[in-house]
Each structure stands twice: as structure tokens, then as C-alpha cells.
Design an enzyme around this catalytic site. Structure first.
Site, mmCIF file in Angstrom:
data_model
loop_
_atom_site.group_PDB
_atom_site.id
_atom_site.type_symbol
_atom_site.label_atom_id
_atom_site.label_comp_id
_atom_site.label_asym_id
_atom_site.label_seq_id
_atom_site.Cartn_x
_atom_site.Cartn_y
_atom_site.Cartn_z
ATOM 1 C CB ILE B 14 -9.227 -4.750 -0.349
ATOM 2 C CG1 ILE B 14 -9.851 -5.265 0.950
ATOM 3 C CG2 ILE B 14 -8.674 -3.347 -0.152
ATOM 4 C CD1 ILE B 14 -10.119 -6.747 0.958
ATOM 5 C CB SER B 36 -8.945 5.694 -6.896
ATOM 6 O OG SER B 36 -8.241 4.708 -7.617
ATOM 7 C CE LYS B 90 -4.188 -7.513 5.776
ATOM 8 N NZ LYS B 90 -4.312 -8.566 4.728
ATOM 9 C CG ASP B 168 -1.600 -8.535 2.260
ATOM 10 O OD1 ASP B 168 -1.608 -7.373 2.728
ATOM 11 O OD2 ASP B 168 -2.575 -9.032 1.678
#
Lengths: 308, 308
Positions: B14, B36, B90, B168
Site C-alpha cells: 500500500i 522499513s 486503515k 480488511d
């Protein structure tokens, strides 16, 4: 003082064991009717449903909903629409969000909505809260283990979706926990053991914490035979506090410092009578939110079928 | 306008597909670093963890957390403690209650906490909300079916506890639903299909309603091959409104009345820049609460194992 005329809706074990006696003992509260599919009380108006009660029953001011959580919301709506104050047994609903419109409706109509947590009224809970407020808490462990066959005989709804399973007693522990700890806790991880033939867990282990990282663990088990446990242990910088027997006894380092007879349900009705006098509401969803989170983020295991 | 220097934390699908391009396109936002474990971007400071980023990284004003929900809370705490604004992909958390201390902390420190719902910024959502506000709604059906192998390749976290599974994408539908309907809805019943080898459902059917008894149904399925569905159908007294392609197209009785290119993530970053200018927060937990309730009161069935 005007009497609060109360109808009990749902006349199962908890209504018979606790509500009838508590209403009888509390000044200002009167049991005026019962609505229940099957059960009734001698000399008291009886109706099969809440709709029938509201339509044909004697004048009442309030209903006390002792039905299983799955059907309670619709009954609360009917009662509030009829202008009655509403007391909800725990848990206050099958889900959390269903409470929002009830809270709004009660506020708009100036009627009391009281989501009860009877264990919070156990005699040692407030002393424990006050003692902890002045200490530094290092860890908390909840040990809540009881024999479902003894305490919930024939309660099939408890195993159905929305029935909570072992969280039906476990939420009592969470209602105390969220009262006595100085900061809000939330669920970090959970393990839920579902019997192969049930829709609700028979045992659960929770890891909770607060913003400061306080370690809180909880073990709930419905398969406990022999000694039963309803204990919360709190390690602090000034000793170990034990809240045992479901909040009835408080001890510091093994020495009992508070103990009193159980008046949980009388306290609930005293509070309900006081709330209804002004139409104020009292709805704390924190314990149910913790259970919802445990279901949401818990790891499920399937265990052997439950035979009641 | 001072640039909001943003670090992306969690550089998975994403982040690469949406966040990098959106930040580049939005005036006032600058991508300043990436944290990351594995991935990085050429010419951009890279750190393995958010702790390392906050300790050794370039000056930043904000972090955008694109990590899986299970690890996001701790990262949000670290960022807020370091005085950074925080944007959450989200769902905003693995559980609902874990958001409370974050909201409190953001409020106390005057930092922005922005729980994003990207689907709410799909171009036809606001037109749909406005159109519905002037109609009488009779029923709602949500059809949200996609192929998990296409849209979530290798996302093992989605099947773990707290990963939500089919919720999801389903929570995107719920984020639109809770935006376009005039009254709050809540879950009445749910069926959750768990693959035998997974901790999150691969399909779900929900029955929701509002205080007036509006019938709302939702079907989520991760096993959809062929045509994919991200549709919400609303029957009203003045025709059927269809919101399709995830909120990008609105039609009345089959005739398209609103359609625009997707700018969901640009809208998110425009909003984040505006919020951060004053340190205001924007956290709506309604969609996640509905999912938690679905898990809490849903009926579980076990279906065949999922092979990715």
C-alpha cells in the site's frame, strides 16, 4: 419518596436469585410485574412478552431487563419508546455499537438507561480502587475460573453467538479491573478456546496493558471443578493486593483489610432508583469493548465439545 | 506554506502503490524518509525501525504508518512521544480500545492523530451522502467481493489474529456506509467463514440495522474470481442508488450521475496537511467498532484451508 414501579423482563436464574430479593430490600423500589415466556411469581401480574406488559400491564415506571443479551436491545427500545426507565443486566448488549442509539434515545427522552456491572458493587472494590490510587502498580493478574455446570445450568444462550461463553463471568472481572485501575487498559493479545460444538469460548487468556505498558494478564476458564477462583492480584511498590471472591475480600500481603457481605444487587437498585429520580443515565461500555477486542484480535483454538 | 516532512513507516504494497505517489502529488507534503525492515527508496534516508528513524533520522514532522495493524499502536506511541503527527492506515488498530490512549496523547500534545479511511474519499461518496440525505431509505445491500490472491499477494499478516481477513477490504465498505447513511448502524447478526488454517475470516455476511429498523445486509468475500465487486446498493423512495467501483461511480436507476478519477490517497494527504497545520485530530472508530461487533456476536463456520 415516590416508589419506582419496576417490571422484571426475563425471569431466569439471575432474576430469581438476585433481582427479586434486591428490589424487595431497596426502599423506593417495588416489583410491579414480570414479563417472561414461561416463569411467573405468585400474586404478581405476569405477561408473556414486554410488548404485552407495556400494552396491558399495570402502571410501571421502569423495566429491569434480565433476558439474554441477544434480545435485550429490542426490548430496551420498546421500553424507552414507552417512556420507561431501563436497567440492563450485564453485558449491556450483544454488541457494543447497538448501545449508541439507546443512549441517545434515553438522553432525548430524559429516561434512565443504566448498564449495570454488578461486580463493581462488590464491597471491596472501592477500597481496592482507593488503595491502588496511592500506589505504583507493577503488574496485575486476573484469575477467574468457575464451573459452568454449577453456575449456568441449562443456559444454552451462553454458547450461542453473542452469548459470550466464559466472558459472561469474565466480563465481571473486567468490570472490576476497569474500575480499580487508574488508567484505561486495552487488549494486546488473546487466546480463545472454542468447544467444537459452541459459538462462544469456554476459556480465554488475555494480555492487556495501558499507555505506560503495565503488564496485565487474565485467565478465564469455565471448566474449573473443585475450588472456584474469582481473584485479582495486583503487585505494587507497597505490597501485593488481592481482591478475592469476586471483589468481596481485599487483602494486603495476605492480610484481610476489607470484607463485607454481598449487597451487589441491592446497590444496583439503590443506584437505579437514584438515577431514575432525575432521568440520568449510567452506561460504561469499557468492559464490553474489551471483550469485543478480545474476539476481534484473539487467536482461536478449537477444543473438545462441551456437554452440559 | 511550510512543508510537512513525512516519513513512511512500513514500506509494503500500500505504501508503494499509493502513499509515495500521493505525497509527491500533494502541495505541502514531502516524503523525507522511509522506515522499513527490508524495503527502501533510492535517494531517500532509510531506517530499519521507527525507533532508529526517530533517533538518527533527518528532521521530520510526521509519520505515516503503513505497517500491519498489529504493530501500529506501539509505533504511534513512539511517534507521538517524539512530537510527530501521526497518520494511520486503515484499520486504525488491531483493537478498538487501544486507540483511546493515542487519542488522549495526541490531544495533550497538540499533535495530529489521523485515522484514515481512504474509501471515504472516493469521488462519488460525498454526492451519494448528499443525495441520500434528501431521500427515504428503504434498504441497503453491500456487495464487496474480491480475489485475495490478486489484491493481497503474500500478505500473511492479514490471516493472523488482528489482521481482519476479508474485513480488511470489507471495512472500506463499512467506512463508506457509515459516512453516507444519515443514522448510525449497528450489527445485528453475522456469519464468519474461517479457513481451517487461518485466524481471520475469508468471507462474512452481516445483517445491520439502525434505530428505525432499516434493513442493511453486507456480503464480503475474498474468494471472488472473475468480475470483482465493490458495490453498495441503496433502495429509496426515489429510486435505486448504486455506488460502485469502491465509491468511484454513483448511479441512479442505472444512470451514472457522478464519476471521477480516484484521488483517495491524495485527499488523505491534503487532509493530513490541513490537520497538522493546527494539530487537530480526526479519528472515527465507527467502522472498526462494527467489525469488532461482527467478531463478537458472529456465528463462525470453518471452511476449507486457504492456500495463497
Amino acid at each position: 419518596m415516590t416508589e419506582l414501579r419496576i417490571a422484571i423482563v426475563g425471569f431466569g436464574k439471575i432474576a430469581r436469585d438476585q433481582h427479586v430479593g434486591a428490589i424487595a430490600a431497596v426502599p423506593g423500589a417495588t416489583l410491579a410485574a414480570v414479563a417472561s415466556r414461561n416463569a411467573s411469581l405468585p400474586d404478581l401480574p405476569h405477561f408473556a412478552t414486554i410488548e404485552e406488559l407495556l400494552e396491558k400491564g399495570p402502571p410501571i415506571d421502569a423495566v429491569s431487563l434480565c433476558t439474554p443479551p441477544q434480545v435485550r436491545r429490542a426490548q430496551a427500545v420498546a421500553a424507552l419508546r414507552a417512556g420507561k426507565h431501563v436497567m440492563l443486566e450485564k453485558p449491556p448488549g450483544a454488541g457494543v455499537a447497538e448501545l449508541d442509539p439507546l443512549i441517545a434515545m434515553a438522553g432525548e427522552t430524559k429516561r434512565t438507561l443504566f448498564a449495570t456491572w454488578h461486580s463493581r458493587h462488590a464491597p471491596a472494590v472501592e477500597p481496592a480502587r482507593e488503595w491502588l490510587a496511592a500506589r505504583r502498580i507493577r503488574s496485575v493478574h486476573v484469575n477467574w475460573k468457575e464451573d459452568v455446570r454449577v453456575w449456568h445450568p441449562g443456559q444454552a444462550w451462553i454458547w450461542e453467538p453473542g452469548g459470550l461463553g466464559v466472558f459472561d463471568p469474565g466480563i465481571n472481572a473486567l468490570s472490576i479491573l476497569t474500575r480499580i485501575l487508574p488508567k484505561p487498559v486495552f487488549v494486546n493479545a488473546a487466546e480463545l478456546a472454542f468447544p467444537a460444538n459452541c459459538q462462544a469460548p469456554i476459556a480465554a487468556k488475555l494480555t492487556l496493558t495501558d499507555i505506560d505498558g503495565l503488564p496485565v494478564t487474565a485467565e478465564f476458564d469455565f471448566r474449573q471443578t473443585g475450588p472456584q477462583s474469582w481473584d485479582i492480584l495486583v503487585e505494587t511498590d507497597q505490597g501485593r493486593m488481592t481482591l478475592s471472591r469476586g471483589g468481596r475480600i481485599m487483602a494486603i500481603d495476605g492480610k484481610t483489610v476489607a470484607e463485607a457481605p454481598d449487597e451487589e444487587y441491592r446497590e444496583l437498585y439503590r443506584h437505579f432508583v437514584a438515577l431514575a429520580a432525575t432521568g440520568a443515565s449510567d452506561v460504561d461500555l469499557a468492559p464490553l469493548r474489551l471483550v469485543a477486542d478480545a474476539f476481534l484480535l484473539g487467536r482461536r483454538t478449537i477444543v473438545e465439545p462441551f456437554v452440559g
